[in-house]
Design a protein around this motif. Structure first.
Motif: not given
Length: 245
Positions: A27-40, A48-63
């Motif tokens: 899993k991408p590192m941003i996913w692991w951060v997201y899981q920790q934040v979800k616990k709050v 996720v605030a990004t300027d990258s289409d690649k990161i956007k695609a990862a966010c879409e794939q991993l909901s």
């Protein structure tokens, strides 16, 4: 009071390009951060605030919810301000996208129970490793009696001339802003010390705005190098249920 979490994730990091997408057990590192934040549970939204289409695609794939921001932002705070112009909230809690070990309790520490119009708060922790004191990626914090930051620097500070019973503190990538604080940041030019140190939080300090620090106990590691990533991989297990809580 509406509180949202924002995870800034820039692809073109000067130290580690593509860092938010670095693979950790599939899993991408941003996913692991997201899981920790979800616990709050206090958060109404996690973005996720990004300027990258690649990161956007990862966010879409991993909901993972995301928002596209400009690729011209020089600082993290500027990116968060843009988010505040698109998503209404009372408090914007920033969790850096390179801290997959972040403890949810550290995130909770910056969330206010009541809200002043101008609110800017950052978590900090004591530094125990001498090498970390010398590391310029660790921003050291000097505080006053009221727990407001007096200065932030990449140098070891304060200097122990007359007293050896002291602690060095470093800021953590967990910050909370009110809309008013973000608007102030956006409308105010970078000051002399901010330009020298390349620390955007100095914009508040140099203009005598309150920038409250909250001391926490934290062992989180910011991933700035491949060695940092290798350490994180050893700390985390493939199952998210066994990740740090």
């Amino acid at each position: 009071m509406k509180i949202i979490a924002v995870i800034p994730a820039r692809y073109n990091s000067s130290r580690f390009q593509g860092k938010p997408l670095a693979d950790i057990h599939g899993k991408p590192m941003i996913w692991w951060v997201y899981q920790q934040v979800k616990k709050v549970t206090e958060f109404a939204e996690i973005i996720v605030a990004t300027d990258s289409d690649k990161i956007k695609a990862a966010c879409e794939q991993l909901s993972m919810d995301f928002i596209m921001t400009s690729d011209n932002h020089y600082t993290m705070s500027a990116r968060i301000h843009e988010v505040s112009t698109k998503i209404d909230a009372d408090v914007y809690v920033v969790v850096n996208g390179d801290e997959p070990l972040i403890d949810p309790n550290v995130i909770r520490a910056v969330i206010p129970t009541t809200l002043d119009d101008f609110y800017a708060t950052n978590a900090m922790t004591a530094i125990s490793d001498p090498a970390s004191v010398m590391d310029i990626t660790n921003i050291k914090v000097i505080i006053g009696k009221d727990m407001n930051a007096l200065y932030m620097t990449r140098s070891p500070a304060p200097y122990p001339k007359s007293l050896l019973d002291f602690k060095y503190y470093k800021h953590l990538g967990v910050i909370a802003y009110s809309k008013q604080a973000l608007d102030f940041y956006h409308k105010t030019e970078a000051g002399y010390n901010e330009k020298i140190e390349d620390i955007d939080y100095l914009r508040f300090i140099e203009n005598r705005k309150p920038f409250k620090m909250v001391e926490v106990s934290a062992n989180s590691v910011s991933v700035d190098t491949i060695k940092d990533l290798e350490y994180i991989i050893k700390q985390l297990t493939p199952s998210p249920e066994n990740s740090v809580i």
